[in-house]
Design a protein around this motif. Structure first.
Motif, PDB file in Angstrom:
ATOM      1  N   SER A  14       0.825  -1.198   0.000  1.00 56.84           N
ATOM      2  CA  SER A  14       0.000   0.000   0.000  1.00 56.84           C
ATOM      3  C   SER A  14       0.861   1.249   0.000  1.00 56.84           C
ATOM      4  CB  SER A  14      -0.953  -0.005   1.197  1.00 56.84           C
ATOM      5  OG  SER A  14      -0.350   0.588   2.302  1.00 56.84           O
ATOM      6  N   LEU A  15       2.066   1.143   0.523  1.00 60.64           N
ATOM      7  CA  LEU A  15       2.984   2.288   0.468  1.00 60.64           C
ATOM      8  C   LEU A  15       3.322   2.572  -0.988  1.00 60.64           C
ATOM      9  CD1 LEU A  15       6.483   2.814   1.970  1.00 60.64           C
ATOM     10  CD2 LEU A  15       4.676   4.432   1.428  1.00 60.64           C
ATOM     11  N   SER A  16       3.636   1.526  -1.674  1.00 59.26           N
ATOM     12  CA  SER A  16       4.098   1.671  -3.042  1.00 59.26           C
ATOM     13  C   SER A  16       2.965   1.996  -4.013  1.00 59.26           C
ATOM     14  CB  SER A  16       4.777   0.379  -3.473  1.00 59.26           C
ATOM     15  OG  SER A  16       5.101   0.419  -4.825  1.00 59.26           O
ATOM     16  N   SER A  17       1.902   1.296  -3.857  1.00 58.14           N
ATOM     17  CA  SER A  17       0.885   1.319  -4.892  1.00 58.14           C
ATOM     18  C   SER A  17       0.036   2.582  -4.970  1.00 58.14           C
ATOM     19  CB  SER A  17      -0.014   0.111  -4.705  1.00 58.14           C
ATOM     20  OG  SER A  17      -1.293   0.383  -5.140  1.00 58.14           O
ATOM     21  N   LYS A  18      -0.379   3.101  -3.834  1.00 55.74           N
ATOM     22  CA  LYS A  18      -1.292   4.249  -3.815  1.00 55.74           C
ATOM     23  C   LYS A  18      -2.702   3.816  -4.233  1.00 55.74           C
ATOM     24  CE  LYS A  18       0.788   6.518  -1.993  1.00 55.74           C
ATOM     25  NZ  LYS A  18       0.605   7.422  -0.907  1.00 55.74           N
ATOM     26  N   LYS A  19      -2.832   2.618  -4.738  1.00 55.43           N
ATOM     27  CA  LYS A  19      -4.161   2.134  -5.118  1.00 55.43           C
ATOM     28  C   LYS A  19      -4.759   1.372  -3.941  1.00 55.43           C
ATOM     29  CE  LYS A  19      -5.089  -0.177  -8.711  1.00 55.43           C
ATOM     30  NZ  LYS A  19      -4.957  -1.194  -9.765  1.00 55.43           N
ATOM     31  N   THR A  20      -4.121   0.263  -3.654  1.00 57.48           N
ATOM     32  CA  THR A  20      -4.577  -0.563  -2.553  1.00 57.48           C
ATOM     33  C   THR A  20      -4.610   0.262  -1.291  1.00 57.48           C
ATOM     34  OG1 THR A  20      -2.284  -1.150  -2.267  1.00 57.48           O
ATOM     35  CG2 THR A  20      -3.687  -2.726  -3.389  1.00 57.48           C
ATOM     36  N   GLY A  21      -5.773   0.568  -0.842  1.00 58.17           N
ATOM     37  CA  GLY A  21      -5.847   1.417   0.322  1.00 58.17           C
ATOM     38  C   GLY A  21      -6.571   0.761   1.462  1.00 58.17           C
ATOM     39  N   ALA A  81     -18.288  -6.051   8.038  1.00 60.20           N
ATOM     40  CA  ALA A  81     -17.297  -5.300   7.268  1.00 60.20           C
ATOM     41  C   ALA A  81     -15.936  -5.998   7.285  1.00 60.20           C
ATOM     42  CB  ALA A  81     -17.160  -3.886   7.830  1.00 60.20           C
ATOM     43  N   VAL A  82     -15.537  -6.455   8.456  1.00 63.76           N
ATOM     44  CA  VAL A  82     -14.220  -7.070   8.577  1.00 63.76           C
ATOM     45  C   VAL A  82     -14.135  -8.353   7.742  1.00 63.76           C
ATOM     46  CG1 VAL A  82     -12.714  -8.292  10.174  1.00 63.76           C
ATOM     47  CG2 VAL A  82     -13.627  -6.071  10.796  1.00 63.76           C
ATOM     48  N   HIS A  83     -15.169  -9.126   7.802  1.00 68.57           N
ATOM     49  CA  HIS A  83     -15.150 -10.366   7.023  1.00 68.57           C
ATOM     50  C   HIS A  83     -15.074 -10.104   5.525  1.00 68.57           C
ATOM     51  CE1 HIS A  83     -16.397 -12.641  10.664  1.00 68.57           C
ATOM     52  NE2 HIS A  83     -15.734 -13.596  10.053  1.00 68.57           N
ATOM     53  N   ARG A  84     -15.937  -9.236   5.082  1.00 68.17           N
ATOM     54  CA  ARG A  84     -15.952  -8.941   3.647  1.00 68.17           C
ATOM     55  C   ARG A  84     -14.639  -8.302   3.220  1.00 68.17           C
ATOM     56  NH1 ARG A  84     -16.565 -10.388  -0.206  1.00 68.17           N
ATOM     57  NH2 ARG A  84     -17.896  -9.934  -1.991  1.00 68.17           N
ATOM     58  N   ALA A  85     -14.072  -7.503   4.104  1.00 69.62           N
ATOM     59  CA  ALA A  85     -12.824  -6.818   3.795  1.00 69.62           C
ATOM     60  C   ALA A  85     -11.700  -7.823   3.584  1.00 69.62           C
ATOM     61  CB  ALA A  85     -12.450  -5.855   4.910  1.00 69.62           C
ATOM     62  N   LEU A 131      -8.903  -6.032   1.622  1.00 68.22           N
ATOM     63  CA  LEU A 131      -8.818  -4.657   2.092  1.00 68.22           C
ATOM     64  C   LEU A 131      -8.437  -4.652   3.569  1.00 68.22           C
ATOM     65  CD1 LEU A 131     -11.804  -2.708   0.529  1.00 68.22           C
ATOM     66  CD2 LEU A 131      -9.371  -2.463   0.098  1.00 68.22           C
ATOM     67  N   ASP A 132      -7.682  -3.659   3.912  1.00 72.41           N
ATOM     68  CA  ASP A 132      -7.246  -3.529   5.282  1.00 72.41           C
ATOM     69  C   ASP A 132      -8.230  -2.617   6.017  1.00 72.41           C
ATOM     70  OD1 ASP A 132      -5.602  -4.011   7.346  1.00 72.41           O
ATOM     71  OD2 ASP A 132      -4.112  -2.505   6.808  1.00 72.41           O
TER      72      ASP A 132
END
Lengths: 343, 343
Positions: free
Chosen positions: A67-74, A100-104, A109-110
């Motif tokens: 996520s640091l690198s990508s800027k997409k995966t947030g 939410a946590v399960h679906r995430a 997704l974090d």
DNA sequence: TTGTATGCGTTATCAG
DNA sequence: CTGATAACGCATACAA
């Protein structure tokens, strides 16, 4: 050759990184990355080769670095409102978080959980900075009211993709998710009123600054207009205590009590029992606590887990660049009995 | 001079980074970093200069980048067990989450919430890989039982600093946090028994695989031995339904029912009401639901928020390199009335 | 006391 | 199709 399980306390065994995979597979790091992210331009051959090594080494990409690198995966934040220790809201919030946590996790997704109380004394820009510092890209807001200026600013700011539960906000970067509150209130009241041949209904409404309050009120008004029922509306503020007081004062002159929340329904019902009179009562939400009151009541069953799952999917959509929209989740009518909920 | 609130939708303004601060303050990035992390070797002069810029720019360090770089500042996971929709556990879990999340923000720790159900079908190494991929350095385990092999392996693996709630594990990298269960059970039972002059007590114990079960059992045994009371023990499995059944069968021949959980106390009390006999009942946990049963009961009040705060602080200690230890959190005795909890 | 340089594990942009 | 290489934002050993 041995896949050492590394018994115990050998400190330095670092996590296996993409570099290890690359070396082991005899390809470049960038190639591994491409395989991992399903890029098109990579031969079946190397794809398989890499995947084998990934499998063998039990490699899992470091989400933080990505996520640091990508800027997409947030990352996404769940903004939860913790109400004064009424465990009705605990039950609901827990289901929200769980959904939410399960679906995430499935969507990779974090998620971080944030309580309103943690940010309520910050300015909008401070909150924004805080979320940015956490690499938050999207926010789901639970239990928003008209008075939450902070959230309004967050939405207006446009820095984050947002999904609001039970609040009517939709724009390019914001979606709303809720059940059809008007319809639900109409349905549950209709059922109760028909079952009991009521003519005069006492409606205990929710707090004025809640967005659902108005919609539910519309529902009961529509019903009473259609059925030509006498309607008395009082502001119960979503408070069990307030509902109790209102029932004490007004229930005697009506034949049923329709409540905008289960908690109020419980308060009203307990009041009726103490007054030793019977009036059918119906609630709204479908919380388990309803089973503990001793009397069965009709209520609207909201699937909070589902609502939260949908909200997370919606946030995901927004983060893919799609436009915001309004999403309606189905509800149902139930009666909750002690026998059903006891485990 | 104006602290611009940056009106609205200016898209491209990226987050202010340490680089910006450095440039603006006319110092090196590393110097800014040192100021931020309170390093000793930096002059009061530049320290102030940097802090001013930080203030002015509203800079907040990017937690993701920091944890990537540092290897020290890590994230912690809350491992929560979601029980079959009994909102008793919802209430407790919500307090756990709330306590940990709040304290974590103060300690600048990043928290993710994980539910047992999300990892129960993974192997230990898969779970380890998962947590590592999330840069998790520490884990707080709530509601652990003897059957949770996965957690046992996690502890044994030594890869993570761990804090277990209500489970007796302590080693160099693991701490335990709980109330004094034996003492609490002793206290609450003693109070109830003295108030009612009981001679024969029915004890509904918790599930066998729960670590607290044995400790609480010791407490009641000690009391009965001291007071020369006749003790009948039955396994209530922390189940409201089971407690109801056991009360139906055994309560008639005893003069009080001591329960290892509030939920069981509620089940037992409801059974007694249905049987139309009176027996004092006491519970354990202090959940709000106790207020809805109609009869007051003594119970042990556990401060779950506090417990979780302490757990997080303990995890922090471990992450600083300190050794694991056993931490006891105070408890109290209460009676929960409907009048007290209604809001 | 301050600055330089390197690395953390990825992704992404280019050449090749 | 593949492989260097430069970011991402920050921390830190080391040099100045």
């Amino acid at each position: 050759m041995r896949k050492t399980i590394s018994a115990g306390s050998d400190k330095g065994n670092a996590m296996v990184s993409i570099k290890d995979v690359a070396r082991e597979a005899g390809v470049a790091i960038s190639t591994v990355s491409k395989v991992l992210n399903n890029y098109p331009n990579v031969s079946e051959d190397t794809r398989k080769k890499v995947n084998d090594v990934v499998e063998r080494l039990g490699f899992v990409p470091n989400a933080v670095a990505a996520s640091l690198s990508s800027k997409k995966t947030g990352r996404v934040a769940l903004l939860i409102k913790l109400n004064l220790g009424t465990q009705a809201s605990d039950e609901i919030n827990m289901q929200y978080i769980s959904g939410a946590v399960h679906r995430a996790k499935e969507l990779q997704l974090d998620v971080i959980t944030v309580f309103q109380s943690m940010i309520e004394d910050m300015t909008a820009s401070e909150v924004t900075a805080y979320f940015e510092s956490q690499s938050i890209k999207g926010i789901i807001v639970y239990g928003m009211t008209t008075k939450d200026k902070l959230v309004h600013k967050l939405i207006a700011g446009g820095k984050f993709r947002m999904v609001v539960i039970d609040a009517p906000f939709v724009n390019d970067t914001t979606s709303s998710v809720s059940i059809d509150n008007q319809r639900a209130q109409y349905d549950v009241a209709k059922k109760t009123i028909l079952e009991n041949h009521c003519k005069k209904v006492l409606y205990l409404a929710g707090e004025e600054n809640g967005y659902v309050t108005g919609q539910r009120l519309e529902g009961i008004k529509k019903l009473c207009a259609e059925k030509k029922l006498k309607l008395t509306v009082r502001n119960g503020k979503f408070s069990e205590l307030k509902a109790r007081e209102l029932a004490m004062r007004f229930a005697r002159n009506t034949d049923c009590v329709v409540c905008a929340s289960d908690l109020m329904a419980i308060g009203a019902m307990k009041a009726l029992i103490d007054m030793d009179i019977f009036r059918p009562v119906c609630g709204f939400d479908g919380i388990i606590l309803m089973g503990y009151v001793g009397k069965q009541m009709n209520t609207v069953k909201q699937d909070f887990v589902r609502i939260s799952e949908v909200a997370l999917e919606e946030l995901w959509r927004l983060m893919q660049g799609e436009k915001g929209r309004k999403v309606i989740v189905p509800h149902s009518l139930v009666r909750i009995k002690y026998e059903d909920i006891i485990v």
